[in-house]
Write a protein that holds these residues in place. Structure first.
Motif, PDB file in Angstrom:
ATOM      1  N   ALA A 122       0.837  -1.202   0.000  1.00 46.46           N
ATOM      2  CA  ALA A 122       0.000   0.000   0.000  1.00 46.46           C
ATOM      3  C   ALA A 122       0.871   1.250   0.000  1.00 46.46           C
ATOM      4  CB  ALA A 122      -0.906  -0.002   1.226  1.00 46.46           C
ATOM      5  N   HIS A 123       0.452   2.252  -0.771  1.00 43.38           N
ATOM      6  CA  HIS A 123       1.273   3.467  -0.850  1.00 43.38           C
ATOM      7  C   HIS A 123       1.097   4.363   0.368  1.00 43.38           C
ATOM      8  CE1 HIS A 123      -1.971   6.312  -1.823  1.00 43.38           C
ATOM      9  NE2 HIS A 123      -2.416   5.480  -2.760  1.00 43.38           N
ATOM     10  N   THR A 124       0.043   4.181   1.157  1.00 43.34           N
ATOM     11  CA  THR A 124      -0.209   4.887   2.424  1.00 43.34           C
ATOM     12  C   THR A 124       0.077   6.389   2.356  1.00 43.34           C
ATOM     13  OG1 THR A 124       1.991   4.345   3.325  1.00 43.34           O
ATOM     14  CG2 THR A 124       0.192   2.809   3.798  1.00 43.34           C
ATOM     15  N   GLY A 125      -0.364   7.021   1.288  1.00 44.24           N
ATOM     16  CA  GLY A 125      -0.220   8.469   1.182  1.00 44.24           C
ATOM     17  C   GLY A 125       0.802   8.927   0.168  1.00 44.24           C
ATOM     18  N   ALA A 126       1.636   8.035  -0.325  1.00 43.30           N
ATOM     19  CA  ALA A 126       2.652   8.416  -1.306  1.00 43.30           C
ATOM     20  C   ALA A 126       2.054   8.638  -2.689  1.00 43.30           C
ATOM     21  CB  ALA A 126       3.742   7.348  -1.381  1.00 43.30           C
ATOM     22  N   GLY A 127       0.809   8.185  -2.893  1.00 42.18           N
ATOM     23  CA  GLY A 127       0.187   8.281  -4.200  1.00 42.18           C
ATOM     24  C   GLY A 127       0.529   7.076  -5.051  1.00 42.18           C
ATOM     25  N   VAL A 128      -0.255   6.860  -6.087  1.00 42.63           N
ATOM     26  CA  VAL A 128      -0.050   5.680  -6.931  1.00 42.63           C
ATOM     27  C   VAL A 128       1.329   5.690  -7.566  1.00 42.63           C
ATOM     28  CG1 VAL A 128      -0.826   4.468  -9.011  1.00 42.63           C
ATOM     29  CG2 VAL A 128      -2.516   5.360  -7.393  1.00 42.63           C
ATOM     30  N   GLU A 129       1.681   6.781  -8.239  1.00 46.79           N
ATOM     31  CA  GLU A 129       2.978   6.827  -8.919  1.00 46.79           C
ATOM     32  C   GLU A 129       4.131   6.761  -7.921  1.00 46.79           C
ATOM     33  OE1 GLU A 129       3.458   6.438 -12.113  1.00 46.79           O
ATOM     34  OE2 GLU A 129       1.277   6.255 -12.245  1.00 46.79           O
ATOM     35  N   GLY A 130       3.972   7.457  -6.800  1.00 48.38           N
ATOM     36  CA  GLY A 130       5.020   7.406  -5.778  1.00 48.38           C
ATOM     37  C   GLY A 130       5.181   6.017  -5.209  1.00 48.38           C
ATOM     38  N   GLY A 131       4.057   5.346  -4.966  1.00 45.17           N
ATOM     39  CA  GLY A 131       4.121   3.983  -4.443  1.00 45.17           C
ATOM     40  C   GLY A 131       4.767   3.016  -5.409  1.00 45.17           C
ATOM     41  N   LEU A 132       4.436   3.128  -6.685  1.00 45.65           N
ATOM     42  CA  LEU A 132       5.025   2.240  -7.690  1.00 45.65           C
ATOM     43  C   LEU A 132       6.524   2.505  -7.836  1.00 45.65           C
ATOM     44  CD1 LEU A 132       2.212   2.366 -10.399  1.00 45.65           C
ATOM     45  CD2 LEU A 132       2.662   0.532  -8.751  1.00 45.65           C
ATOM     46  N   GLU A 133       6.906   3.770  -7.771  1.00 47.10           N
ATOM     47  CA  GLU A 133       8.341   4.104  -7.813  1.00 47.10           C
ATOM     48  C   GLU A 133       9.064   3.535  -6.598  1.00 47.10           C
ATOM     49  OE1 GLU A 133       8.572   8.326  -8.132  1.00 47.10           O
ATOM     50  OE2 GLU A 133       7.660   8.368 -10.141  1.00 47.10           O
ATOM     51  N   ASN A 134       8.434   3.625  -5.426  1.00 42.44           N
ATOM     52  CA  ASN A 134       9.038   3.058  -4.218  1.00 42.44           C
ATOM     53  C   ASN A 134       9.244   1.554  -4.368  1.00 42.44           C
ATOM     54  OD1 ASN A 134       8.986   5.563  -2.969  1.00 42.44           O
ATOM     55  ND2 ASN A 134       7.093   5.165  -1.835  1.00 42.44           N
ATOM     56  N   ALA A 135       8.233   0.874  -4.913  1.00 40.29           N
ATOM     57  CA  ALA A 135       8.316  -0.578  -5.070  1.00 40.29           C
ATOM     58  C   ALA A 135       9.437  -0.970  -6.018  1.00 40.29           C
ATOM     59  CB  ALA A 135       6.984  -1.125  -5.572  1.00 40.29           C
ATOM     60  N   ALA A 136       9.511  -0.311  -7.158  1.00 37.46           N
ATOM     61  CA  ALA A 136      10.542  -0.646  -8.138  1.00 37.46           C
ATOM     62  C   ALA A 136      11.943  -0.394  -7.568  1.00 37.46           C
ATOM     63  CB  ALA A 136      10.333   0.171  -9.411  1.00 37.46           C
ATOM     64  N   SER A 137      12.121   0.722  -6.873  1.00 35.23           N
ATOM     65  CA  SER A 137      13.450   1.042  -6.332  1.00 35.23           C
ATOM     66  C   SER A 137      13.817   0.105  -5.188  1.00 35.23           C
ATOM     67  CB  SER A 137      13.509   2.499  -5.878  1.00 35.23           C
ATOM     68  OG  SER A 137      12.605   2.750  -4.816  1.00 35.23           O
ATOM     69  N   ALA A 138      12.829  -0.331  -4.399  1.00 34.46           N
ATOM     70  CA  ALA A 138      13.106  -1.304  -3.334  1.00 34.46           C
ATOM     71  C   ALA A 138      13.553  -2.636  -3.929  1.00 34.46           C
ATOM     72  CB  ALA A 138      11.869  -1.494  -2.462  1.00 34.46           C
ATOM     73  N   LEU A 139      12.872  -3.084  -4.949  1.00 33.37           N
ATOM     74  CA  LEU A 139      13.248  -4.342  -5.605  1.00 33.37           C
ATOM     75  C   LEU A 139      14.636  -4.244  -6.223  1.00 33.37           C
ATOM     76  CD1 LEU A 139       9.793  -5.111  -7.227  1.00 33.37           C
ATOM     77  CD2 LEU A 139      10.939  -6.534  -5.510  1.00 33.37           C
ATOM     78  N   ASP A 140      15.006  -3.063  -6.683  1.00 31.78           N
ATOM     79  CA  ASP A 140      16.324  -2.885  -7.292  1.00 31.78           C
ATOM     80  C   ASP A 140      17.459  -3.023  -6.279  1.00 31.78           C
ATOM     81  OD1 ASP A 140      15.339  -2.597  -9.817  1.00 31.78           O
ATOM     82  OD2 ASP A 140      15.466  -0.406  -9.864  1.00 31.78           O
ATOM     83  N   GLU A 141      17.149  -2.922  -5.007  1.00 26.27           N
ATOM     84  CA  GLU A 141      18.184  -3.075  -3.982  1.00 26.27           C
ATOM     85  C   GLU A 141      18.480  -4.530  -3.649  1.00 26.27           C
ATOM     86  OE1 GLU A 141      18.417  -0.567  -0.632  1.00 26.27           O
ATOM     87  OE2 GLU A 141      17.232   1.056  -1.525  1.00 26.27           O
ATOM     88  N   LEU A 142      17.675  -5.450  -4.180  1.00 23.18           N
ATOM     89  CA  LEU A 142      17.883  -6.866  -3.897  1.00 23.18           C
ATOM     90  C   LEU A 142      19.005  -7.441  -4.743  1.00 23.18           C
ATOM     91  CD1 LEU A 142      14.182  -8.145  -3.811  1.00 23.18           C
ATOM     92  CD2 LEU A 142      15.607  -7.442  -1.880  1.00 23.18           C
ATOM     93  N   ASP A 143      19.744  -8.351  -4.138  1.00 23.30           N
ATOM     94  CA  ASP A 143      20.725  -9.162  -4.865  1.00 23.30           C
ATOM     95  C   ASP A 143      20.075 -10.521  -5.104  1.00 23.30           C
ATOM     96  OD1 ASP A 143      22.904 -10.395  -5.969  1.00 23.30           O
ATOM     97  OD2 ASP A 143      24.072 -10.499  -4.103  1.00 23.30           O
ATOM     98  N   ILE A 144      19.413 -10.657  -6.236  1.00 21.86           N
ATOM     99  CA  ILE A 144      18.629 -11.859  -6.519  1.00 21.86           C
ATOM    100  C   ILE A 144      19.528 -12.916  -7.159  1.00 21.86           C
ATOM    101  CG2 ILE A 144      16.628 -12.797  -7.726  1.00 21.86           C
ATOM    102  CD1 ILE A 144      15.415  -9.990  -7.702  1.00 21.86           C
TER     103      ILE A 144
END
Length: 289
Positions: A122-144
Motif C-alpha cells: 500500500a502506498h499509504t499516502g505516497a500516491g499511486v505513482e510514488g508507491g510504484l516508484e518506491n516498489a521498483a526502487s526497493a526491488l532494485d536493492e535486492l541481490d537476486i
C-alpha cells in the motif's frame, strides 16, 4: 497440468492434514502436496505475520530438494511475508521489507525454488505513482541469485493497495532493473474489476493482460474463486467453482490455451468439509483432455 496448493511446512498436524507429517522440517511441504494430489505448490518459509528470518539448515534444504525431485513436477513458489510493503514511503518499513525479501530470495536459492512471490503493498499516502516508484526502487536493492525470479502478485485493490490494475504491474516491471515476472490471483483480479465469471470475460481479461503486461511475464496463477462480487475490492477466497467466478469462469481459465503451461497454485479455504484435496481434484475434473 501443473496444479498444487499453498501448503504448511509445520511439523504439527494442521486442519488440512489427515495424519501428522513425517518430518520436523520444511520437507513436510512435499509430502503434504503429494497427499493432496498436487505436483507443484507454494510455501511460507516462516510465519508471514511477524518479522522473522527463514531458519533452514543445509540438511533440511537437501531433503526438501531431493523429495521434490522424486515426488513432484514443480515449481515451488515462496510467498513473502504479509508484512512486506514495497510501496511504503516510510524508511524503516522499507528497510525491513528489503531485508525480508533478501532473506526470502536467498532461501529460495538454498532450496532450489524458482520463484518468490510478493504483493506490492500500500502506498499509504505516497500516491499511486510514488508507491510504484518506491516498489521498483526497493526491488532494485535486492541481490537476486541466478535461478530465482521475483513475481509481483496482482491485488484486490482495497484502500491504497497497489497491484489491482494490470498497469501497476507493468509500470513496476518497466521501472525496475530486475528481471521480474508476474503472478495473477484470480480472486484478486475479480475483486479488482476483471470479470472472470464468463468465457467472454476471461478472454477479454487475458487479452488485456497480454497488451498491458505481456503473457510472457505470467509465471504463476493463484487459482482461487471469490466469495464477493466483481469489482468490490474484497479479498476472500472460495472453493473452485463454488464462488462468484463459478464453474464457467474456472473451466475457461483452466483450459485456456494461452495458460496451459502456467502453474496453478490454490489458496482455497478449508471449510464445509472441503480442503485442498477436494479443490485440486475439482481442477482436474474441469480440465478437458
Amino acid at each position: 497440468m501443473r496444479v498444487g496448493a499453498h501448503v504448511s511446512i509445520s511439523s504439527s498436524k494442521v486442519s488440512s492434514d489427515e495424519s501428522k507429517p513425517p518430518h520436523d522440517n520444511i520437507a513436510n511441504a512435499v509430502c503434504r502436496q503429494e497427499t493432496f494430489g498436487g505436483n507443484c505448490g507454494q510455501i511460507f518459509t516462516t510465519s508471514p505475520q511477524v518479522w522473522k528470518d527463514p531458519d533452514i539448515s543445509e540438511e533440511e534444504a537437501e531433503l526438501f530438494k531431493r523429495e521434490t525431485e522424486e515426488k513432484l513436477d514443480g515449481p515451488w513458489v515462496i510467498h513473502s511475508s504479509y508484512l512486506v510493503n514495497l510501496c511504503t514511503p516510510k524508511d524503516d518499513l522499507r528497510e525491513k521489507a528489503i531485508d525480508s525479501m533478501q532473506k526470502e530470495v536467498d532461501a529460495a536459492d538454498k532450496l532450489g525454488v524458482e520463484y518468490v512471490n510478493v504483493h506490492l503493498g500500500a502506498h499509504t499516502g505516497a500516491g499511486v505513482e510514488g508507491g510504484l516508484e518506491n516498489a521498483a526502487s526497493a526491488l532494485d536493492e535486492l541481490d537476486i541469485p541466478d535461478g530465482v525470479t521475483v513475481l509481483i502478485e496482482s491485488d484486490a485493490g482495497s484502500g491504497t493497495k497497489l497491484g489491482g490494475d494490470f498497469e501497476h504491474l507493468a509500470e513496476v516491471l518497466s521501472a525496475s532493473d530486475q528481471d521480474l515476472d508476474v503472478c495473477i490471483d484470480t480472486a484478486h483480479a475479480f475483486a479488482a474489476g476483471y470479470d472472470l465469471s464468463t468465457r467472454e470475460g476471461v478472454e477479454e481479461t487475458i487479452e488485456e493482460f497480454d497488451e498491458v503486461v505481456g503473457l510472457e511475464h505470467l509465471q504463476c496463477i493463484h487459482l482461487n474463486d471469490s466469495k464477493h462480487e466483481c469489482g468490490t475490492n474484497k479479498d476472500e477466497h472460495a472453493h473452485i467453482g463454488k464462488g462468484l467466478i463459478g464453474d464457467e469462469g474456472m473451466k475457461t481459465l483452466i483450459n485456456h490455451p494461452e495458460l496451459e503451461d502456467v502453474p496453478l497454485v490454490l489458496e482455497t479455504p478449508t471449510e464445509n468439509g472441503k480442503g485442498f484435496a477436494w479443490n485440486i481434484e475439482r481442477v482436474k475434473e474441469l480440465r478437458e483432455e
